[in-house]
Scaffold this active site. Structure first.
Site, PDB file in Angstrom:
ATOM      1  N   CYS A 168      -9.811  -2.986   1.396  1.00 50.70           N
ATOM      2  CA  CYS A 168      -9.058  -4.150   1.873  1.00 50.70           C
ATOM      3  C   CYS A 168      -9.846  -4.845   2.975  1.00 50.70           C
ATOM      4  CB  CYS A 168      -7.689  -3.718   2.389  1.00 50.70           C
ATOM      5  SG  CYS A 168      -6.693  -5.093   2.992  1.00 50.70           S
ATOM      6  N   CYS A 416       8.092 -13.524  14.635  1.00 51.71           N
ATOM      7  CA  CYS A 416       7.196 -13.349  13.491  1.00 51.71           C
ATOM      8  C   CYS A 416       7.770 -14.029  12.243  1.00 51.71           C
ATOM      9  CB  CYS A 416       6.948 -11.858  13.214  1.00 51.71           C
ATOM     10  SG  CYS A 416       8.444 -10.919  12.843  1.00 51.71           S
TER      11      CYS A 416
END
Length: 458
Positions: A168, A416
């Site tokens: 990743c 967020c």
């Protein structure tokens, strides 16, 4: 037949579409016959041919069949599984344009959920990164089996197909290296892997966290059963192959839920927590303790909180949803006293240890803000500043009601999720003025937007 029925989009219908903006989940947004169409992978300004995949009463999900006019901001995603895993949504967009798009996502949420005139608000440019790759300090990968081999990754968008992610590129490289070895150890010892469809098997998830400044690494193996098979051998082999792994934890989560962790954690090797350092501050992090995933941007975010709090040394400050105390302790030197709360006991334990190590006057309690704020107020302790950093679902309604009663001079909202930020701000708008909102890019290559909003008592 009514005229509007004729105009309805049908499944598998193809049609031309001009993309107007980026949606909150990173998809392109356009309008066909006055109906909203969401198209993953499409960028503002592009002219595309779209096929309707799912038709809902109020919107349609589509997919790109052809790009007739390409955006100048389109770029080639460097990740080999970008179009499958769904973990990143914006790798096909240049980074400078991602920063502009995230500010726009914030504006869209404010337009939708508040009555405040946007042109009267100070919404600042998004604070980005110089190198927006390999930044995440924690991986949480589901584990599965594919052709007899142990794989680990994320579920494909809107599905339960597990996509193996061997490397990743938004995670710290050490996380990829550790996860690769842990997968191999599970394979070598023929450890039972959880099958979601059958609801059978042992290992569900492998979580790896690194203290970027300290180099400490923690591995957490989450199981659906009470016992991790061959746990002593697994721990020994991890220590043998990965001597830099400091802490190995077994977490038990028997529930069928989207939550990664269960409530019980058992140390297998090393200490229960690792350490991280931000600036000159050290933080103790246990397995379930919340800590921001991008250390470089976290320092920038917390500096914005410090500016918004405007502490002079005499203020009493509440740090709600405090986690391991990171925000409150970052700004704590400028406060008369910090008080924080969180529902996770391990987080409060970490917060107390962190405050002690930093020699900052702070009180941390297990529980909710709506539980502790009234109790402190009744005891004669009233905060001048309240800081919140809630989950994506936003602030609890009881917390907002409590803030309205307590009426701190400044309310600093670390968000967020632009939608829940806007909804919560709307509730407080009769008592508080929105001074400004500062977006910060904590998650490059994704559609997530973090921001700091300063509200002052009218």
């Amino acid at each position: 037949m009514k005229q509007e029925d004729k105009a309805k989009i049908k499944a598998k219908q193809t049609f031309p579409l001009t993309i107007k903006r980026i949606g909150i989940n990173g998809e392109g947004v356009g309008y066909f016959k006055r109906q909203v169409v969401f198209v993953p992978g499409a960028l503002p300004g592009e002219e595309v041919v779209v096929e309707a995949v799912k038709v809902h009463p109020k919107f349609t999900e589509g997919r790109i069949k052809k790009i007739r006019k390409k955006s100048e901001h389109r770029t080639v995603p460097p990740c080999s599984v970008y179009d499958q895993c769904g973990g990143c949504q914006l790798q096909h967009m240049t980074y400078s344009e991602q920063l502009r798009a995230k500010r726009d996502i914030l504006i869209q949420a404010l337009e939708r959920y508040t009555k405040v005139a946007i042109d009267t608000l100070e919404i600042r440019p998004t604070i980005g990164m110089e190198e927006p790759w390999f930044y995440r300090n924690k991986s949480q990968f589901q584990v599965g089996k594919q052709d007899g081999m142990v794989i680990a990754g994320l579920y494909s968008m809107n599905s339960h197909k597990l996509i193996d992610i061997p490397n990743c590129i938004v995670q710290q490289p050490v996380l990829n290296d550790v996860l690769k070895q842990v997968k191999q150890i599970l394979q070598d010892f023929n450890i039972s892997i959880y099958d979601e469809k059958k609801n059978k098997g042992a290992v569900k998830t492998v979580v790896v966290r690194v203290g970027v400044a300290t180099g400490d690494v923690q591995v957490v193996i989450v199981t659906a059963v009470n016992e991790l098979p061959k746990k002593e051998l697994i721990a020994q082999e991890i220590q043998k192959r990965l001597p830099h792994v400091k802490s190995i934890i077994h977490n038990i989560n028997p529930k069928k839920t989207s939550l990664i962790f269960g409530e019980k954690s058992v140390p297998l090797a090393g200490p229960e927590a690792i350490e991280e350092r931000l600036g000159n501050r050290r933080y103790t992090l246990s397995a379930r303790a919340f800590f921001q995933l991008n250390p470089e941007q976290t320092a920038k975010l917390y500096d914005e909180v410090k500016r918004a709090a405007q502490l002079t040394g005499s203020e009493k400050v509440v740090d709600a949803y405090c986690g391991s105390g990171t925000i409150g302790l970052w700004i704590g030197e400028g406060a008369a006293e910090i008080r924080g709360m969180d529902v996770i006991p391990e987080s409060i334990k970490d917060a107390r240890e962190n405050a002690k190590a930093l020699k900052i006057k702070a009180v941390y309690e297990v529980g909710t803000a709506e539980q502790w704020l009234p109790a402190w107020l009744k005891a004669g302790w009233k905060p001048d500043v309240v800081i919140v950093d809630p989950p994506r679902t936003g602030c609890d309604q009881k917390l907002l009601d409590t803030v309205k009663k307590v009426k701190p001079k400044r309310f600093v909202y670390v968000s967020c999720n632009p939608s829940t930020l806007a909804k919560d701000i709307h509730q407080l708008s009769r008592l508080y003025k929105i001074e400004y909102i500062q977006p910060v890019d904590m998650f490059p290559q994704t559609a997530h937007v973090e921001s700091v909003a300063l509200l002052t008592l009218i």
